[in-house]
Design an enzyme around this catalytic site. Sequence first.
Site, PDB file in Angstrom:
ATOM      1  N   LYS A 249      41.012  35.052  53.328  1.00 47.67           N
ATOM      2  CA  LYS A 249      40.388  36.209  52.667  1.00 47.67           C
ATOM      3  C   LYS A 249      39.944  35.813  51.262  1.00 47.67           C
ATOM      4  O   LYS A 249      38.844  36.148  50.816  1.00 47.67           O
ATOM      5  CB  LYS A 249      41.340  37.402  52.596  1.00 47.67           C
ATOM      6  CG  LYS A 249      40.676  38.527  51.800  1.00 47.67           C
ATOM      7  CD  LYS A 249      41.196  39.885  51.969  1.00 47.67           C
ATOM      8  CE  LYS A 249      40.225  40.864  51.288  1.00 47.67           C
ATOM      9  NZ  LYS A 249      40.872  42.111  50.917  1.00 47.67           N
TER      10      LYS A 249
ATOM     11  N   GLY B 180      47.747  53.891  44.013  1.00 49.85           N
ATOM     12  CA  GLY B 180      46.283  53.898  43.915  1.00 49.85           C
ATOM     13  C   GLY B 180      45.658  53.879  45.294  1.00 49.85           C
ATOM     14  O   GLY B 180      46.201  54.469  46.245  1.00 49.85           O
ATOM     15  N   ALA B 181      44.521  53.183  45.396  1.00 49.05           N
ATOM     16  CA  ALA B 181      43.722  53.214  46.622  1.00 49.05           C
ATOM     17  C   ALA B 181      44.501  52.655  47.820  1.00 49.05           C
ATOM     18  O   ALA B 181      44.661  53.338  48.844  1.00 49.05           O
ATOM     19  CB  ALA B 181      42.431  52.429  46.396  1.00 49.05           C
ATOM     20  N   ILE B 182      45.002  51.439  47.705  1.00 48.31           N
ATOM     21  CA  ILE B 182      45.675  50.813  48.845  1.00 48.31           C
ATOM     22  C   ILE B 182      47.079  51.386  49.035  1.00 48.31           C
ATOM     23  O   ILE B 182      47.520  51.631  50.166  1.00 48.31           O
ATOM     24  CB  ILE B 182      45.696  49.273  48.661  1.00 48.31           C
ATOM     25  CG1 ILE B 182      44.259  48.742  48.681  1.00 48.31           C
ATOM     26  CG2 ILE B 182      46.546  48.603  49.733  1.00 48.31           C
ATOM     27  CD1 ILE B 182      43.430  49.114  49.902  1.00 48.31           C
ATOM     28  N   GLY B 183      47.772  51.637  47.938  1.00 48.64           N
ATOM     29  CA  GLY B 183      49.102  52.253  48.043  1.00 48.64           C
ATOM     30  C   GLY B 183      49.019  53.611  48.729  1.00 48.64           C
ATOM     31  O   GLY B 183      49.867  53.967  49.558  1.00 48.64           O
TER      32      GLY B 183
ATOM     33  N   ASN C 205      33.742  37.837  43.320  1.00 47.45           N
ATOM     34  CA  ASN C 205      34.366  38.789  42.393  1.00 47.45           C
ATOM     35  C   ASN C 205      34.152  38.369  40.937  1.00 47.45           C
ATOM     36  O   ASN C 205      33.597  39.139  40.149  1.00 47.45           O
ATOM     37  CB  ASN C 205      35.853  38.968  42.721  1.00 47.45           C
ATOM     38  CG  ASN C 205      36.068  39.868  43.935  1.00 47.45           C
ATOM     39  OD1 ASN C 205      35.212  39.918  44.821  1.00 47.45           O
ATOM     40  ND2 ASN C 205      37.157  40.570  43.991  1.00 47.45           N
TER      41      ASN C 205
ATOM     42  N   GLY D  73      52.737  51.701  43.047  1.00 47.77           N
ATOM     43  CA  GLY D  73      51.301  51.573  42.802  1.00 47.77           C
ATOM     44  C   GLY D  73      50.580  52.577  43.673  1.00 47.77           C
ATOM     45  O   GLY D  73      50.144  52.261  44.780  1.00 47.77           O
TER      46      GLY D  73
END
Length: 325
Positions: free
Chosen positions: A205, A9-12, A213, A7
């Site tokens: 969290k 993306g942003a966090i990966g 959300n 993955g």
Amino acid sequence: MKACIYGAGAIGGWIGLALAQAGCEVSLVARGATLAALQSDGLRLRRPDGSVTSAPVRASDSPAALGVQDLVVIAVKAPGLPEVARAMAPLIGPQTVVLTAMNGVPWWFLDGCGGAARGRTLESVDPGGAIARAIPARQVLGSVVHASCSVEAPGFVKQHFGNRLIVGEPDGSASARLQALAEVLQRGGIEVEVSTNIQKDIWFKLWGNLTVNPISALTGATTDRILDDELVRGFVSAVMLEAKAIGAQLGLPIDQQPEDRHAVTRKLGAFKTSMLQDVEAGKPVEIDALVGAVHELGQITNTPTPHTGALLGLARLMARTRGLY
Ligand SMILES: NC(=O)C1=CN([C@@H]2O[C@H](COP(=O)(O)OP(=O)(O)OC[C@H]3O[C@@H](n4cnc5c(N)ncnc54)[C@H](OP(=O)(O)O)[C@@H]3O)[C@@H](O)[C@H]2O)C=CC1
Ligand SMILES: CC(C)(CO)C(=O)C(=O)O
């Protein structure tokens, strides 16, 4: 250490760059334009101060081409997880550690739980137990991401704020592999906290984004407007009180009251949640991991969840009518 990010993306990208900075041999499973960008330009990250760091990485759309890893980080949006679980076997050997870096309730959440939750699985996040069968439970570590990142361009991540990761063993132990992971992430520049109850940290969290959300996804409103509306804020608080009661049943107590958490969310200002961003981009939404799982945990613990049920029903219906669920 051989580390693979599933993955990209942003966090990966954020975690992958840290692992590369720490000296790991980093690879990423990616596809399409992201794969092409990683292969030609490496992995790039723009820090909050504007500076750019990059690292050469190996990238492939084939887990078999990357082979068995010491560490696999799963950083996809929840609807993508069943497909990733099906495909990731070539990355996993008997000693591979699998770190989940995702929002919401993970499939292994009830491992080691007592009481009414003992031995239960979560159909909402792992229908039929396929993910649990594909990823050996004893090899999983959990995390909570406290960083805000987005994809600026394929293979190029922008870190907006936050740089913290809480990591923990599902059974709460201070294992050698957990200490080793914390040390390598810290060396790569991430502020790491080692947890003795990662389920409690995940639950806390989730207490913040379980509500705003889906409500933002339903209404198109930013978090400030959700909290400005007294009726909506009251509804948010009611859902949070249900989740707090479920957490108490599961041994995951929350000390705060909803208003304490609203004060923290307020600090984000006019924030567009990730779920609203996904709806606007026409991407599948993380409803099951964020809301469906809480509703199911309410049933498992015999905790009434009328408000959570209403939120789940409405969010699911909205997503279904848009083809996002
Ligand atoms: N972004 C943030 O600030 C935060 C995110 N989180 C959580 O972290 C998790 C990851 O989010 P985020 O990084 O933002 O998500 P992104 O959408 O930015 O990244 C997910 C990546 O996974 C890729 N992917 C999905 N399925 C596959 C597949 N089968 N094969 C190869 N690649 C695949 C996607 O590729 P493609 O683009 O091709 O679909 C995409 O590059 C989520 O649970 C999110 O809620 C938590 C805290 C903060
Ligand atoms: C709204 C926020 C930042 C925290 O509640 C979040 O978790 C998200 O956008 O996914």
